[in-house]
Design an enzyme around this catalytic site. Structure first.
Site, PDB file in Angstrom:
ATOM      1  N   SER A  50       0.789  -1.267  -0.063  1.00 52.06           N
ATOM      2  CA  SER A  50       0.126  -0.167  -0.031  1.00 52.06           C
ATOM      3  C   SER A  50       0.695   1.204  -0.038  1.00 52.06           C
ATOM      4  CB  SER A  50      -0.937   0.128   1.316  1.00 52.06           C
ATOM      5  OG  SER A  50      -0.046  -0.362   2.386  1.00 52.06           O
ATOM      6  N   ASP A  88       5.524  -7.027   2.460  1.00 55.53           N
ATOM      7  CA  ASP A  88       4.627  -7.676   1.229  1.00 55.53           C
ATOM      8  C   ASP A  88       5.754  -7.834   0.083  1.00 55.53           C
ATOM      9  OD1 ASP A  88       1.774  -7.800   1.304  1.00 55.53           O
ATOM     10  OD2 ASP A  88       1.538  -5.862   1.357  1.00 55.53           O
ATOM     11  N   LYS A 118       4.564 -11.506   3.066  1.00 54.01           N
ATOM     12  CA  LYS A 118       3.013 -11.442   2.907  1.00 54.01           C
ATOM     13  C   LYS A 118       2.776 -11.643   1.354  1.00 54.01           C
ATOM     14  CE  LYS A 118      -0.287  -8.296   3.262  1.00 54.01           C
ATOM     15  NZ  LYS A 118      -0.702  -8.070   1.957  1.00 54.01           N
ATOM     16  N   GLU A 120      -0.512 -11.953  -1.797  1.00 55.28           N
ATOM     17  CA  GLU A 120      -1.821 -12.156  -1.940  1.00 55.28           C
ATOM     18  C   GLU A 120      -2.402 -13.565  -2.788  1.00 55.28           C
ATOM     19  OE1 GLU A 120      -3.317  -8.564  -3.743  1.00 55.28           O
ATOM     20  OE2 GLU A 120      -2.405  -7.305  -2.540  1.00 55.28           O
ATOM     21  N   GLU A 187      -9.307  -9.497   3.688  1.00 54.75           N
ATOM     22  CA  GLU A 187      -9.627  -8.016   3.491  1.00 54.75           C
ATOM     23  C   GLU A 187     -11.034  -8.102   2.830  1.00 54.75           C
ATOM     24  OE1 GLU A 187      -6.451  -5.696   1.450  1.00 54.75           O
ATOM     25  OE2 GLU A 187      -7.805  -4.013   1.007  1.00 54.75           O
TER      26      GLU A 187
END
Ligand code: KIV
EC number: 2.1.2.11
Length: 273
Positions: A50, A88, A118, A120, A187
């Protein structure tokens, strides 16, 4: 990183063990001074991709690079000593193959000293997660709304609103759990689904826009500090209002410079007599 520092930090295994004990606390951090302020209060700091939108003004997280994540990861490691630091993996650094994912994750761990990465993805990433975990890289999963998929999913809409979506997110969470993730971010997911997944999984769930039913919570720090005047999604609470405080400080500084009342005598070096 000194051995002493490594001993003091919470580990991914410590985070995993908090399931069923107490809620897990997490915030994002991208810089040394913010990490220093947050470190005493959180279980883990996430250097989230982010940062591409928050710090660099990008429209999405897709443009974030591995070098950007490593530079900010090093900054957060320098500013923290207690929290587990998770970094991330940015878009394009792990989706191609499990070998590519290992190379990218190994670079992140070696060059920053952080404890975990991390990534996704749901069922399609399970094999990659298992590959990393079995080779010494703890992984925080991320399912539900996945911002790196914005170009194929079409936006930042919450998920779990119809049977097909519910089945997919449950399948995704279970696959990443079975693959050995030490925790899983959920999320933008409706409460009943987040609740069911939390009950089903071995690993703790960390919610962002996924209700209090999760085992822990994470927010983007800049959101919860009220640094954006024009962006406040439903799941964000402002625990401070820094945007107006910063505007006011800049306005007062500008006025004092123009009026020549700053710098004052107390801010001025004098020659010794
Ligand atoms: O990039 C990020 O900050 C994240 C959190 C919002 C979970 O993925």
């Amino acid at each position: 990183m000194s051995v002493q520092t490594a001993k003091r930090r919470l580990s991914p295994a410590n985070i995993e063990a908090l399931k069923g004990d107490r809620p897990i606390v997490s915030l994002t951090a991208y810089t040394t001074p913010i990490a220093r302020l947050l470190d005493p209060h959180v279980d883990f700091l996430l250097v989230g991709d982010s940062l591409g939108m928050v710090l660099y003004g990008l429209d999405t997280t897709v443009g974030v690079t591995l070098d950007m994540m490593i530079a900010h990861g090093q900054a957060v490691m320098r500013g923290s000593e207690r929290a587990c630091v998770v970094i991330d993996m940015p878009f394009g650094s792990y989706q191609e193959s499990k070998e590519q994912a290992f190379r990218s994750a190994a670079r992140i761990l070696k060059e920053t000293g952080c404890s975990a990465v991390k990534l996704e993805g749901g069922a399609e990433m399970a094999e990659t997660v298992a590959f990393l975990v079995s080779r010494g890289i703890p992984v925080l999963g991320h399912v539900g709304l996945m911002p790196q998929l914005v170009n194929t999913t079409g936006g930042y809409r919450s998920v779990g609103r119809n049977d097909k979506e519910v089945a997919k997110i449950r399948r995704d969470a279970k696959a990443i759990d079975d693959a050995g993730a030490f925790a899983i971010v959920i999320e933008g997911t409706v409460e009943p689904v987040a609740r069911d997944i939390t009950a089903e999984l071995r690993s703790p769930t960390i919610g962002i826009g996924a209700s209090p039913a999760c085992d822990g919570q994470i927010l983007v720090s800049d959101d919860m500090l009220g640094l954006f005047n024009d962006f406040k999604p439903r799941f964000v609470k402002h625990f401070a209002e820094l945007a107006p405080a910063i505007s006011k400080a800049a306005e007062e500084y500008a006025a004092e410079v123009k009026a020549r009342t700053f710098p004052g005598i107390e801010h001025t070096f004098q020659a010794k007599k």
